[in-house]
Design an enzyme around this catalytic site. Structure first.
Site, mmCIF file in Angstrom:
data_model
loop_
_atom_site.group_PDB
_atom_site.id
_atom_site.type_symbol
_atom_site.label_atom_id
_atom_site.label_comp_id
_atom_site.label_asym_id
_atom_site.label_seq_id
_atom_site.Cartn_x
_atom_site.Cartn_y
_atom_site.Cartn_z
ATOM 1 N N GLU A 108 12.634 -7.829 12.349
ATOM 2 C CA GLU A 108 13.820 -7.385 11.971
ATOM 3 C C GLU A 108 15.016 -7.233 13.327
ATOM 4 O O GLU A 108 14.208 -6.874 14.454
ATOM 5 C CB GLU A 108 13.882 -6.205 11.343
ATOM 6 C CG GLU A 108 13.242 -6.302 9.653
ATOM 7 C CD GLU A 108 13.505 -4.801 9.098
ATOM 8 O OE1 GLU A 108 14.301 -4.041 9.419
ATOM 9 O OE2 GLU A 108 12.754 -4.841 8.130
ATOM 10 N N GLU A 147 -4.316 -0.531 5.642
ATOM 11 C CA GLU A 147 -3.117 -0.276 6.816
ATOM 12 C C GLU A 147 -3.687 1.122 7.232
ATOM 13 O O GLU A 147 -3.874 2.047 6.494
ATOM 14 C CB GLU A 147 -1.932 0.021 6.200
ATOM 15 C CG GLU A 147 -0.997 -1.123 5.587
ATOM 16 C CD GLU A 147 0.323 -1.115 5.384
ATOM 17 O OE1 GLU A 147 1.026 -0.081 5.397
ATOM 18 O OE2 GLU A 147 0.775 -2.053 4.772
ATOM 19 N N ASP A 174 5.999 -1.997 11.257
ATOM 20 C CA ASP A 174 4.583 -2.115 10.362
ATOM 21 C C ASP A 174 3.702 -2.722 11.057
ATOM 22 O O ASP A 174 3.188 -3.820 10.984
ATOM 23 C CB ASP A 174 5.180 -2.887 9.229
ATOM 24 C CG ASP A 174 4.204 -2.997 8.214
ATOM 25 O OD1 ASP A 174 3.276 -1.847 8.010
ATOM 26 O OD2 ASP A 174 4.357 -3.780 7.075
ATOM 27 N N GLN A 177 0.738 -1.102 0.037
ATOM 28 C CA GLN A 177 0.024 -0.044 0.133
ATOM 29 C C GLN A 177 0.939 1.308 -0.085
ATOM 30 O O GLN A 177 1.810 1.179 0.179
ATOM 31 C CB GLN A 177 -0.879 -0.021 1.376
ATOM 32 C CG GLN A 177 -1.943 -1.241 1.208
ATOM 33 C CD GLN A 177 -2.887 -1.313 2.271
ATOM 34 O OE1 GLN A 177 -3.335 -0.096 2.717
ATOM 35 N NE2 GLN A 177 -3.219 -2.550 2.808
ATOM 36 N N ASP A 205 -0.864 -9.575 10.813
ATOM 37 C CA ASP A 205 0.114 -9.676 9.867
ATOM 38 C C ASP A 205 1.484 -9.360 9.914
ATOM 39 O O ASP A 205 2.057 -8.584 9.716
ATOM 40 C CB ASP A 205 -0.528 -8.330 8.892
ATOM 41 C CG ASP A 205 0.459 -8.260 7.348
ATOM 42 O OD1 ASP A 205 0.369 -9.495 6.834
ATOM 43 O OD2 ASP A 205 0.766 -6.983 6.974
ATOM 44 N N LEU A 227 14.406 4.567 11.017
ATOM 45 C CA LEU A 227 15.556 4.093 11.598
ATOM 46 C C LEU A 227 16.697 4.465 10.678
ATOM 47 O O LEU A 227 16.664 4.969 9.632
ATOM 48 C CB LEU A 227 15.432 2.689 11.881
ATOM 49 C CG LEU A 227 14.406 2.009 12.692
ATOM 50 C CD1 LEU A 227 14.509 0.599 12.401
ATOM 51 C CD2 LEU A 227 14.746 2.371 14.150
ATOM 52 N N LYS A 269 2.111 7.595 6.641
ATOM 53 C CA LYS A 269 1.050 6.823 6.221
ATOM 54 C C LYS A 269 -0.408 7.459 6.268
ATOM 55 O O LYS A 269 -0.637 7.744 7.344
ATOM 56 C CB LYS A 269 0.979 5.494 7.179
ATOM 57 C CG LYS A 269 2.052 4.360 6.813
ATOM 58 C CD LYS A 269 1.633 3.113 7.640
ATOM 59 C CE LYS A 269 2.764 1.993 7.469
ATOM 60 N NZ LYS A 269 2.536 0.641 8.047
ATOM 61 N N ALA A 295 9.227 8.064 12.911
ATOM 62 C CA ALA A 295 10.826 8.109 12.695
ATOM 63 C C ALA A 295 11.483 7.003 11.864
ATOM 64 O O ALA A 295 11.193 5.910 12.524
ATOM 65 C CB ALA A 295 11.225 8.466 14.134
#
Length: 538
Positions: A422, A265, A437, A228, A417, A351, A244, A349
Site C-alpha cells: 500500500e 501468522e 502484515d 486469521q 506472503d 495508521l 495479533k 499502532a
C-alpha cells in the site's frame, strides 16, 4: 515423703528452664557481637530501589508509581512470565526485576532514549549511512496539515480521555503549546510525510511503544476480513492498535509441507519485522510492541462484538480460550488459549483511518499464484523484469527500487506472503511503500527461500544506500543478528526471536550480497546495478 519428692522435682525443673533461657540469651548476645551490622541488615529496600532506578529511602515519583501499576497489571505473567514475583513490595507495588524490556522502556519514556556503553545499535544509528538527510518536507509533503491553534486537553474529571478544546472545561497548563497536549498516537499520525513513516531519531517512538504495551484497553473487537483472527483494541485516549495473538511458540518451525498461504501468522514476527525494518533504515512498518493481555478482562468482558463473544469457552485444562470468525484457523481445534487467561500478542499502532488518509492497494508484480500447482509468470520468465519496467508506476521514479527493498526485507524474514502493498494516495506514485502484515515472517530458520529475491535477481538493481547498509550490517561491529537482538531485548516479551532465527539473518544477508555481487559482475558498470541515492553524503 512423696510431697518432698514432688517439691524437689518442681524446683529442679524450674532451675533447668531458667538455665535454658539464660543459655539462649547468651547465644544471641554472642551472635550480635560476632556478626557485623552490615550483614544483619535486610537488603529488601535496596533491591526494590535498584529495581525502579531510585536511591534507597528516597520517595518514589508519582509518575513511576503510575507506570509501575501498569506493569503490574499488564505484565504479571504468561508463558515465561507466569511465576509470581518474589520481590518485596514497595509503596504497594510489586517490582519485577526479571523484565528488562519493561525497565528499559520506562527509562526511555522518562529520560529519552539512552543506549548502554558499547551498544552496537547506538553505534549503527550514529553511522553516516544513518544520517543521510531526507529532502525538505513542505506542507504538500505532509500527510496532514493541522491547525496549530487547535488544542487538546484532559477532562476535568481527571480521566485519561482526550477531547478537543472546544469541549474541554479546563484550560491548558501554562507553557504548553497545543501540540504538547496531543496524545502520542496523534503526534505519530501528524508526523507522517511523503518520505518516511517516522523520523530516524523520533523522540515519540519510545513513548508510543510504551503506550502500546501499557495503555488501558477499553474496547476489543475482531478486525473484519483477513484469513486469521486479529483484534482492534482501543485505548482511553482514542488511540487504537492491531492485536495479533500468539499461535505458536518461538522455537516451532513451519512444516516444510505447509503452503505459504496457509501458514500461521506469528505475533513475534510482527515485533521483529518492525525492528528489522528500522535497522535497515526503511522505516515503513508502523511501530509494534509485544504485550501480555488478560483474555478475560481485556477482551471477553469488554467486547461489543457479539460474534466474537460467542466463541469464548473454558478448556478442559481450565484455561480461557476463544477463536473468533475467519477464513483459516478459527475453530475450537485452533482456539487461542491463555494460561489461564494471559496471552501474548503483538500490538501494532494503527495508521490513520482511510476516511482521513486514503491508501491505495497495489498488487505486487511478483505476487505468487496462490495455487497448489500453478506457477506465476515471473517464475517461468527469466526476463520478466523487462516487462515490469515498462508498466507504470515502475517505469519511472524509485517505485521499483522500493519494491526491491521490500523483497530484501521479506527474504531476511523468510516471508513469502507479499501479494499486495500500500501507499498513501495523497502522495501519488512518488512516495514510500508501506510494509504491512508481516506475521508470516520468521517461520523457518533452517532453510531459505531464494525465490523471494526474484525482483533483485531479475532486475539487478538496488539503491546504493540499501547496498551500503547491507554491507555495513555484514561486518562484525554492526552484525545484523547482534543489533536486532539488542533492539528486541527492550520489548516486554523478550526474547522475541529464538536464537536460530537471529543466526539465519546473517546467513541470508550474505546471500543477498552474493546476488548483488553477481549482478555487478555481469553488468560491468557499477552504475547500472547501484542506483545512486546518496550523492556526496557518504
Amino acid at each position: 515423703m512423696r510431697w518432698r519428692l514432688q517439691m524437689l522435682f518442681q524446683r529442679k525443673l524450674k532451675i533447668s528452664f531458667l538455665f535454658l533461657l539464660f543459655l539462649a540469651l547468651l547465644v544471641h548476645l554472642v551472635m550480635d557481637f560476632a556478626l557485623p551490622t552490615t550483614h544483619r541488615s535486610c537488603g529488601c529496600n535496596t533491591k526494590a530501589s535498584k529495581a525502579v532506578g531510585v536511591l534507597s529511602g528516597s520517595p518514589m515519583p508519582a509518575s513511576l508509581k503510575k507506570l509501575s501499576l501498569r506493569i503490574l497489571q499488564d505484565f504479571s505473567g504468561s508463558n515465561g512470565f507466569l511465576e509470581k514475583s518474589s520481590q518485596p513490595e514497595r509503596g504497594g507495588l510489586h517490582i519485577r526485576t526479571g523484565e528488562p524490556g519493561i525497565q528499559q522502556q520506562h527509562e526511555e519514556v522518562d529520560q529519552g532514549a539512552r543506549w548502554t556503553k558499547g551498544s552496537k545499535l547506538a553505534a549503527l544509528f550514529e553511522h553516516p549511512l544513518y544520517n543521510i538527510p531526507v529532502p525538505e518536507v513542505t506542507e504538500k509533503d505532509k500527510l496532514f496539515v493541522v491547525n496549530p491553534t487547535e488544542k487538546f486537553s484532559l477532562h476535568s474529571s481527571g480521566s485519561d480521555e482526550w477531547v478537543s478544546s472546544s469541549k474541554a472545561e479546563t484550560l491548558l497548563p501554562t507553557g504548553k503549546t497545543a501540540y504538547d497536549t496531543y496524545p502520542t498516537w496523534l503526534k505519530f499520525h501528524i508526523g507522517i510525510n511523503r518520505y518516511e513513516l517516522y523520523p530516524r531519531r523520533d523522540p515519540l517512538l519510545p513513548k508510543l511503544l510504551w503506550d502500546l504495551a501499557t495503555q488501558r484497553i477499553v474496547s476489543s473487537v475482531q478486525k473484519s476480513g483477513g484469513t486469521q483472527l486479529k483484534l482492534i483494541m482501543t485505548f482511553p485516549n482514542y488511540g487504537q492498535a492491531l492485536f495479533k495473538p500468539m499461535k505458536q511458540t518461538r522455537d516451532q518451525e513451519t512444516s516444510i509441507d505447509f503452503f505459504y498461504f496457509s501458514d500461521f501468522e506469528r505475533h513475534n514476527a510482527e515485533i521483529a519485522a518492525f525492528h528489522l525494518d528500522r535497522i535497515l533504515d526503511f522505516r515503513r512498518i508502523p511501530p509494534v510492541s509485544g504485550r501480555l493481555v488478560n483474555i478475560t478482562k481485556e477482551i471477553r468482558d469488554i467486547t461489543t462484538d457479539k460474534k466474537l463473544a460467542k466463541t469464548f469457552f473454558i478448556s478442559p485444562a481450565g484455561n480461557v480460550c476463544f477463536y473468533g470468525e475467519c477464513s483459516y484457523y478459527c475453530s475450537t481445534e485452533h482456539a487461542l488459549c491463555g494460561k489461564p487467561d494471559r496471552l501474548e500478542g503483538s500490538m501494532a499502532a494503527l495508521l490513520p483511518d482511510k476516511t482521513l488518509a486514503k491508501r491505495r492497494s497495489w498488487r505486487s508484480p511478483w505476487r505468487r499464484s496462490y495455487h497448489k500447482s500453478k506457477k506465476a509468470e515471473w517464475e517461468l520468465n527469466p526476463n520478466y523484469c523487462a516487462q515490469v519496467r515498462e508498466i507504470p508506476p515502475y517505469d519511472r521514479g524509485h517505485r521499483l527500487l522500493d519494491l526491491i527493498d521490500m523483497a530484501i526485507l521479506d527474504f531476511l524474514m523468510g516471508n513469502m506472503d507479499r501479494h499486495h502493498y500500500e501507499t498513501f494516495e495523497k502522495f501519488g506514485n512518488d512516495t514510500f511503500l508501506l510494509h504491512l502484515d508481516n506475521g508470516r515472517g520468521f517461520g523457518t530458520h533452517s532453510r531459505d527461500e531464494p525465490s523471494i529475491l526474484a525482483p533483485l535477481q531479475q532486475c539487478c538493481s538496488i539503491k546504493k544506500s540499501t547496498y551500503l547498509r547491507l554491507q555495513l550490517l555484514a561486518t562484525q561491529p554492526y552484525r545484523l543478528s547482534d543489533v536486532l537482538r539488542e533492539a528486541l531485548a527492550a520489548d516486554p516479551l523478550a526474547p522475541v526471536l529464538a536464537e536460530p532465527h537471529l543466526q539465519a539473518l546473517d546467513r541470508r544477508l550474505g546471500k543477498v550480497l552474493v546476488v548483488v555481487g553477481h549482478c555487478l559482475a555481469r553488468a560491468g558498470h557499477q552504475e547500472k546495478v547501484l542506483v545512486d541515492d546518496v550523492g556526496s553524503w557518504v
